[in-house]
Design an enzyme around this catalytic site. Structure first.
Site, mmCIF file in Angstrom:
data_model
loop_
_atom_site.group_PDB
_atom_site.id
_atom_site.type_symbol
_atom_site.label_atom_id
_atom_site.label_comp_id
_atom_site.label_asym_id
_atom_site.label_seq_id
_atom_site.Cartn_x
_atom_site.Cartn_y
_atom_site.Cartn_z
ATOM 1 C CE1 TYR A 80 -93.658 23.404 54.795
ATOM 2 C CE2 TYR A 80 -95.677 24.474 54.044
ATOM 3 C CZ TYR A 80 -94.479 24.523 54.737
ATOM 4 O OH TYR A 80 -94.094 25.673 55.378
ATOM 5 C CG PHE A 90 -86.779 22.711 56.740
ATOM 6 C CD1 PHE A 90 -87.543 23.741 56.191
ATOM 7 C CD2 PHE A 90 -86.512 21.592 55.967
ATOM 8 C CE1 PHE A 90 -88.038 23.648 54.895
ATOM 9 C CE2 PHE A 90 -87.005 21.495 54.669
ATOM 10 C CZ PHE A 90 -87.764 22.517 54.131
ATOM 11 C CG ASP A 91 -91.854 25.567 57.745
ATOM 12 O OD1 ASP A 91 -92.493 25.613 58.816
ATOM 13 O OD2 ASP A 91 -92.045 26.346 56.793
ATOM 14 C CE1 TYR A 136 -85.981 29.651 50.480
ATOM 15 C CE2 TYR A 136 -86.046 27.337 51.100
ATOM 16 C CZ TYR A 136 -86.688 28.536 50.899
ATOM 17 O OH TYR A 136 -88.043 28.638 51.126
ATOM 18 C CG PHE A 153 -90.953 20.473 50.331
ATOM 19 C CD1 PHE A 153 -91.299 21.345 51.351
ATOM 20 C CD2 PHE A 153 -89.864 20.770 49.521
ATOM 21 C CE1 PHE A 153 -90.580 22.521 51.547
ATOM 22 C CE2 PHE A 153 -89.142 21.939 49.716
ATOM 23 C CZ PHE A 153 -89.492 22.811 50.739
#
Length: 481
Positions: A80, A90-91, A136, A153
């Site tokens: 992802y 962010f990731d 979150y 995502f």
């Protein structure tokens, strides 16, 4: 500001000028904004969501064939890229060079991702947009995800299995006339391509130009493969899909196979045998007259083609100018070929299947792979009856008695080499005796003569012949007469 933000898109920039009566009026606020101040805002919209929003799923790409879609309780492995709605990353699993691996339906993921991953196929790409209350929320996630952030995502599903999954075997090709199938205890040679479910290759026997060789059902390979190798025919092709709990489990193996990976093997069985297998002999042609057959000590000439069980030709006597020649029982050919050539008559043809323990064994030989089952097509071209090991001449029945007068052809009581040679050749011609085939007859007769000529005077007399018989009565025909 409430009015100025309406109609904006994420990443849109606006300058909003607010008159005092739509801002803090004639009072101002807290010493920061004076009374009757016009306010000017330069705004960049980073995120937007509504309490009625749901997870948005957009399919980017999907395989043409999807035999299985993810459900709750499956274990998935996926890559992802995670961004905020503004596009800020962010990731990413790609930056870690490892998939994200988890169970579905066990609250191991944020709710929006759980929902977004359901119904996916291996190889499918999706964009999953998750509102903050399904991600979150107000707390965010450390310094990575800010409060009340919508998450985007881009997901690639790499692998999926269920803990209840069993082995899947897809038969691709079965040769006609399969009379024998693999069982526990057999030794098999097969080629394979190994991939993950998304098609990524991790290993191949073809690249090494060498089959994978192993015993079946004895724990020498992963459990799933041990099970899948049963009931196969020589030449059969199968696709074998092995869940991780029947392969390398959660730990994987080295850098080759990641943890919890489903393995896909496309295999092609080259041959198999059992350590107890005998040499198999099939007569394909036999002449009507077959009075004399090959046995130990015979000198034979034969034609042959030697192949592997898959039909690959290794050697052929037709490649040479003359037929192959050997003496049976002299350990000049492999044990299985020795057996296959025995009991043949001239003109007979056979097909002989030789297991490796009667062939070239685990190590193979020049051009013959280790542990290979060999198929010989044989034809006996010529047969010369032999003599026992250690003998150069044997009587076919009882020899002359007394012997010396028979040897003394001219009756002068002495036998020179020429006379001795004539005597021996007469016995051979009349079928009363036999010289060792495949060796020079003159040299053999000369050696026999020298052994009988004790005083080396170039002739044999009766006393020398009697002396020979008295000294070695049991060896009278060994290398002599």
């Amino acid at each position: 500001m409430d009015r100025g933000l309406q109609g904006m898109c994420v990443n849109e920039r606006r300058r909003i000028t607010v008159p005092p009566h739509l801002a803090f009026g004639s009072i101002g606020t807290g010493g920061v904004i004076p009374p009757d101040a016009v306010l000017v805002y330069d705004v960049l919209l980073l995120d937007i969501w509504n309490t009625e929003d749901k997870v948005q799923i957009r399919t980017i790409g999907k395989p043409a064939i999807c035999k299985r879609a993810t459900v709750a309780s499956d274990f998935v492995r996926y890559h992802y890229n995670g961004t905020l709605l503004s596009g800020e990353t962010f990731d990413s699993s790609y930056s870690k060079n490892a998939t994200y691996d988890t169970y579905l339906g066990q609250d191991d993921l944020i709710k929006g991702m759980e929902e977004g991953l359901l119904g996916m196929c291996v190889g499918e790409r999706r964009t999953i947009i998750v509102p903050p209350f399904l991600a979150y929320g107000e707390k965010g996630y450390g310094t990575i995800v800010p409060s009340q952030a919508t998450l985007v995502f881009e997901v690639l599903l790499v692998d999926v299995f269920n803990p209840k999954d069993d082995l899947i075997v897809e038969v691709k090709e079965v040769p006609e006339g399969c009379t024998r199938k693999t069982v526990t205890g057999d030794y098999i040679r097969y080629h394979y391509n190994g991939t993950f479910q998304d098609g990524t290759a991790f290993d191949s026997s073809y690249q090494r130009n060498s089959t994978y060789n192993t015993y079946i059902g004895m724990g020498y390979v992963i459990h799933g493969m041990d099970k899948a190798l049963q009931g196969l025919c020589i030449g059969e092709k199968r696709r074998i899909i092995i869940p991780p709990h029947m392969a390398y489990g959660e730990g994987g193996t080295g850098n080759l196979i990641p943890g919890s990976a489903v393995l896909v093997f496309d295999i092609h069985v080259i041959d198999f045998h059992n350590p107890k297998d005998p040499v198999q002999i099939k007569v394909t042609h036999k002449p009507q007259e077959c009075n004399v057959t090959s046995e130990a000590d015979d000198l034979i000439q034969y034609r042959y083609n030697c192949s592997l069980m898959d039909g690959t030709l290794l050697y052929s006597s037709d490649q040479y100018d003359s037929h192959s020649t050997t003496t049976l029982g002299a350990n000049k050919v492999i044990l299985g070929l020795e057996e296959g050539l025995s009991g043949m008559c001239v003109g007979e043809r056979r097909e002989v299947v030789i297991p490796p323990h009667s062939g070239h064994g685990e190590n193979g030989a020049g051009g013959v792979p280790g542990s290979a089952v060999l198929v010989f097509e044989l034809e006996l071209m010529e047969l010369q009856k032999g003599v026992p090991e250690g003998f150069m001449f044997v009587w076919l029945g009882d020899g002359p008695d007394p012997l010396f007068p028979a040897m003394d052809l001219n009756g002068d009581n002495e036998v020179p080499l020429e006379e001795f040679s004539s005597f021996i050749m007469i016995q051979v011609k009349e079928g009363k005796g036999r010289l060792r085939p495949g060796v020079d007859a003159d040299e053999v007769i000369k050696d026999m003569f020298n052994n009988l000529d004790h005083n080396k005077d170039g002739k044999i007399v009766e006393d020398e012949l009697k002396q020979e018989v008295d000294e070695e009565p049991k060896q009278a025909t060994r290398d002599e007469l």
